[in-house]
Scaffold this motif. Sequence first.
Motif, PDB file in Angstrom:
ATOM      1  N   GLN A 130       0.908  -1.221  -0.090  1.00 28.97           N
ATOM      2  CA  GLN A 130      -0.087  -0.067  -0.051  1.00 28.97           C
ATOM      3  C   GLN A 130       0.926   1.401  -0.221  1.00 28.97           C
ATOM      4  O   GLN A 130       2.143   1.277   0.064  1.00 28.97           O
ATOM      5  CB  GLN A 130      -0.862   0.091   1.069  1.00 28.97           C
ATOM      6  N   GLY A 131       0.230   2.359  -0.122  1.00 30.15           N
ATOM      7  CA  GLY A 131       0.983   3.858   0.121  1.00 30.15           C
ATOM      8  C   GLY A 131       1.669   3.976  -1.171  1.00 30.15           C
ATOM      9  O   GLY A 131       2.956   4.694  -0.986  1.00 30.15           O
ATOM     10  N   LEU A 132       1.633   3.491  -2.342  1.00 34.71           N
ATOM     11  CA  LEU A 132       2.316   3.774  -3.390  1.00 34.71           C
ATOM     12  C   LEU A 132       1.848   4.347  -4.712  1.00 34.71           C
ATOM     13  O   LEU A 132       2.321   4.586  -5.698  1.00 34.71           O
ATOM     14  CB  LEU A 132       2.873   2.369  -4.007  1.00 34.71           C
ATOM     15  N   ASP A 133       0.265   4.765  -4.267  1.00 29.52           N
ATOM     16  CA  ASP A 133      -0.551   5.369  -5.458  1.00 29.52           C
ATOM     17  C   ASP A 133       0.215   6.525  -5.918  1.00 29.52           C
ATOM     18  O   ASP A 133      -0.075   6.721  -7.155  1.00 29.52           O
ATOM     19  CB  ASP A 133      -1.742   5.639  -4.992  1.00 29.52           C
ATOM     20  N   ASN A 134       0.931   6.901  -5.341  1.00 30.68           N
ATOM     21  CA  ASN A 134       1.232   8.541  -5.853  1.00 30.68           C
ATOM     22  C   ASN A 134       2.858   8.539  -6.524  1.00 30.68           C
ATOM     23  O   ASN A 134       3.518   9.334  -6.592  1.00 30.68           O
ATOM     24  CB  ASN A 134       1.288   9.788  -4.968  1.00 30.68           C
ATOM     25  N   LEU A 135       3.272   7.518  -6.800  1.00 29.53           N
ATOM     26  CA  LEU A 135       4.616   7.011  -7.666  1.00 29.53           C
ATOM     27  C   LEU A 135       4.420   6.665  -8.717  1.00 29.53           C
ATOM     28  O   LEU A 135       4.859   5.472  -9.080  1.00 29.53           O
ATOM     29  CB  LEU A 135       5.312   6.070  -6.523  1.00 29.53           C
ATOM     30  N   PRO A 136       3.906   7.398  -9.719  1.00 34.48           N
ATOM     31  CA  PRO A 136       3.494   6.911 -11.160  1.00 34.48           C
ATOM     32  C   PRO A 136       4.921   6.464 -12.024  1.00 34.48           C
ATOM     33  O   PRO A 136       5.064   5.791 -12.961  1.00 34.48           O
ATOM     34  CB  PRO A 136       2.997   8.177 -11.664  1.00 34.48           C
ATOM     35  N   SER A 137       6.047   7.199 -11.693  1.00 32.44           N
ATOM     36  CA  SER A 137       7.450   6.880 -12.265  1.00 32.44           C
ATOM     37  C   SER A 137       8.217   5.729 -11.615  1.00 32.44           C
ATOM     38  O   SER A 137       9.355   5.303 -12.124  1.00 32.44           O
ATOM     39  CB  SER A 137       8.489   8.147 -12.081  1.00 32.44           C
ATOM     40  N   LEU A 138       7.365   4.854 -10.866  1.00 34.52           N
ATOM     41  CA  LEU A 138       8.322   3.868 -10.292  1.00 34.52           C
ATOM     42  C   LEU A 138       8.637   2.871 -11.391  1.00 34.52           C
ATOM     43  O   LEU A 138       7.852   2.378 -12.129  1.00 34.52           O
ATOM     44  CB  LEU A 138       7.285   3.078  -9.460  1.00 34.52           C
ATOM     45  N   ASN A 139      10.274   2.622 -11.468  1.00 35.62           N
ATOM     46  CA  ASN A 139      10.584   1.777 -12.466  1.00 35.62           C
ATOM     47  C   ASN A 139      11.203   0.256 -11.637  1.00 35.62           C
ATOM     48  O   ASN A 139      11.318  -0.498 -12.351  1.00 35.62           O
ATOM     49  CB  ASN A 139      11.504   2.515 -13.034  1.00 35.62           C
ATOM     50  N   VAL A 140      11.539   0.625 -10.427  1.00 35.78           N
ATOM     51  CA  VAL A 140      12.367  -0.615  -9.691  1.00 35.78           C
ATOM     52  C   VAL A 140      11.764  -0.717  -8.168  1.00 35.78           C
ATOM     53  O   VAL A 140      11.901   0.240  -7.601  1.00 35.78           O
ATOM     54  CB  VAL A 140      13.939  -0.561  -9.552  1.00 35.78           C
ATOM     55  N   LEU A 141      11.261  -1.593  -7.788  1.00 41.41           N
ATOM     56  CA  LEU A 141      10.703  -1.893  -6.591  1.00 41.41           C
ATOM     57  C   LEU A 141      11.034  -3.328  -5.771  1.00 41.41           C
ATOM     58  O   LEU A 141      10.896  -4.300  -6.456  1.00 41.41           O
ATOM     59  CB  LEU A 141       9.133  -1.931  -6.706  1.00 41.41           C
ATOM     60  N   SER A 142      11.776  -3.252  -4.657  1.00 37.73           N
ATOM     61  CA  SER A 142      12.139  -4.449  -4.092  1.00 37.73           C
ATOM     62  C   SER A 142      11.369  -4.512  -2.626  1.00 37.73           C
ATOM     63  O   SER A 142      11.500  -3.569  -1.803  1.00 37.73           O
ATOM     64  CB  SER A 142      13.767  -4.442  -3.734  1.00 37.73           C
ATOM     65  N   LEU A 143      10.571  -5.588  -2.500  1.00 38.12           N
ATOM     66  CA  LEU A 143       9.863  -5.983  -1.430  1.00 38.12           C
ATOM     67  C   LEU A 143      10.284  -7.305  -0.938  1.00 38.12           C
ATOM     68  O   LEU A 143       9.639  -7.809  -0.086  1.00 38.12           O
ATOM     69  CB  LEU A 143       8.416  -5.782  -1.855  1.00 38.12           C
ATOM     70  N   GLY A 144      11.424  -7.819  -1.431  1.00 39.72           N
ATOM     71  CA  GLY A 144      11.828  -9.023  -0.912  1.00 39.72           C
ATOM     72  C   GLY A 144      11.802  -8.964   0.777  1.00 39.72           C
ATOM     73  O   GLY A 144      12.213  -8.091   1.488  1.00 39.72           O
ATOM     74  N   ASN A 145      11.797 -10.543   1.240  1.00 35.80           N
ATOM     75  CA  ASN A 145      11.983 -10.766   2.607  1.00 35.80           C
ATOM     76  C   ASN A 145      11.337  -9.870   3.477  1.00 35.80           C
ATOM     77  O   ASN A 145      11.863  -9.493   4.453  1.00 35.80           O
ATOM     78  CB  ASN A 145      13.521 -10.516   3.047  1.00 35.80           C
ATOM     79  N   ASN A 146       9.899  -9.858   3.193  1.00 38.75           N
ATOM     80  CA  ASN A 146       8.961  -9.411   3.924  1.00 38.75           C
ATOM     81  C   ASN A 146       7.883 -10.445   4.358  1.00 38.75           C
ATOM     82  O   ASN A 146       8.027 -11.497   4.332  1.00 38.75           O
ATOM     83  CB  ASN A 146       8.377  -8.126   3.355  1.00 38.75           C
ATOM     84  N   GLY A 147       6.677  -9.978   4.654  1.00 39.25           N
ATOM     85  CA  GLY A 147       5.626 -10.956   5.119  1.00 39.25           C
ATOM     86  C   GLY A 147       4.219 -10.792   4.277  1.00 39.25           C
ATOM     87  O   GLY A 147       3.409 -11.102   5.004  1.00 39.25           O
ATOM     88  N   ILE A 148       4.738 -10.460   3.065  1.00 37.25           N
ATOM     89  CA  ILE A 148       3.479 -10.516   2.374  1.00 37.25           C
ATOM     90  C   ILE A 148       3.035 -11.924   1.918  1.00 37.25           C
ATOM     91  O   ILE A 148       3.846 -12.682   1.029  1.00 37.25           O
ATOM     92  CB  ILE A 148       3.681  -9.605   0.995  1.00 37.25           C
ATOM     93  N   ALA A 149       1.847 -12.398   1.990  1.00 39.13           N
ATOM     94  CA  ALA A 149       1.317 -13.632   1.981  1.00 39.13           C
ATOM     95  C   ALA A 149       0.330 -13.811   0.784  1.00 39.13           C
ATOM     96  O   ALA A 149       0.380 -14.831   0.122  1.00 39.13           O
ATOM     97  CB  ALA A 149       0.823 -14.116   3.382  1.00 39.13           C
ATOM     98  N   ARG A 150      -0.186 -12.980   0.461  1.00 39.96           N
ATOM     99  CA  ARG A 150      -1.553 -13.186  -0.537  1.00 39.96           C
ATOM    100  C   ARG A 150      -1.084 -12.611  -1.851  1.00 39.96           C
ATOM    101  O   ARG A 150      -0.706 -11.453  -2.054  1.00 39.96           O
ATOM    102  CB  ARG A 150      -2.859 -12.418   0.146  1.00 39.96           C
ATOM    103  N   LEU A 151      -1.553 -13.194  -2.831  1.00 38.45           N
ATOM    104  CA  LEU A 151      -1.288 -13.048  -4.188  1.00 38.45           C
ATOM    105  C   LEU A 151      -2.076 -11.789  -4.499  1.00 38.45           C
ATOM    106  O   LEU A 151      -1.453 -10.980  -5.368  1.00 38.45           O
ATOM    107  CB  LEU A 151      -1.545 -14.123  -5.237  1.00 38.45           C
TER     108      LEU A 151
END
Length: 382
Positions: A130-151
């Motif tokens: 969440q909290g990414l809605d205002n980042l339209p230019s996002l090209n690279v995102l790393s969310l590895g090694n977290n607790g995200i469980a649902r597809l």
Amino acid sequence: MIMPVSLERLIAEVEPAVVTDELIRDCIVVTGTDPELTAEKKQTISFNQVECAAFSFHNLARIDNLRGLNKLVKLQLDNNHIKKIENLDHLTNLKWLDLSFNNISTIEGLDKLTQLQDLSLFNNEISTIQGLDNLPSLNVLSLGNNGIARLDQLSSLVRFTRLHLLNLAGNPMCKDPDYKSYVLSHLKNLSYLDYRRVQNADRAAAMEQHQDEMLELQDRQEAAATEAAAAADKAAHALAMAEANLDGVESLLEDMIAADPEWPKLAAVPGLLEPWNDVRDKWQVATEEFKLVILDAHGRKKAEQAQFQAAVSAAMSERDAAARALLVEYEKAKKQTVRRVAEQPAETEEQVLWLSYPGMHSKQTEARVWASCVALSKFGAI
């Protein structure tokens, strides 16, 4: 007495560091090959000129006191003890942000960073995307090694059409047998997923596997786009009406009815309000005619204001250009006069007369003479 290293580390963990001006100086990143010049620049550069800062491994407990760093393009806050993303709203030029290896549980505080292209939140405590809605230019995102469980968390990333590199490795969702195909079918523009290049064959297979879901998603996106366009049109219309001082005109009749406490009683009498429909229609026609007249007049006024502003801007630009030309002429004349006086001090008077050679524009002559006076005063000639 020198403390053992382990004890020093223990104290550092108990007493987290605070961002100070001194720490900012130490963390400024300056490019260059000469260590002495680099060190000197770190201590003398103004904070509002710094483009890169690295606060990695500084035992920071929170993001704070980054005042003055408005020109930052790259910021490293990795490997600290940060629990909350905050106090970054003024860093509107930021394109690269590293918050990996912290204790962050919620993605927040990024709304103002609209130019952000590269974001790392690797190895934190995040369970919701969440909290990414205002980042339209996002090209690279790393969310590895977290607790995200649902597809289905990935549906919030569909809007990022420029996202080419995504890292989710190490999250519980990666154990789902449909993980890879789900990601590739929903994020069509990915070039790299979890450190590996996306193959066209894998993408095609994923699209076929999730075809029904993608059609449903496409319908939802089109409906959302239609709704957003309608909302934008409504907002634009409301703004135009307000600018022309017409807000409330369209709903005036209905507002009057709603404010009349006797109206419900009148409406309860059979046949009493039958003529009202004719009144309503005539009112609507009159309102539309009135709106057209006022909006047309307002449009002409705006056009006149725009023409006036354009004329003023053009005149100011012309004056600015003339002023800059005089300043350039002044600097040239000063340098030439200083050089000539230094070479031939006995011919000071001739040098001043040389400045006013025939044919020069009066403004240029004035600039040259003034420059010569300033220059000659340094030599005590005048």
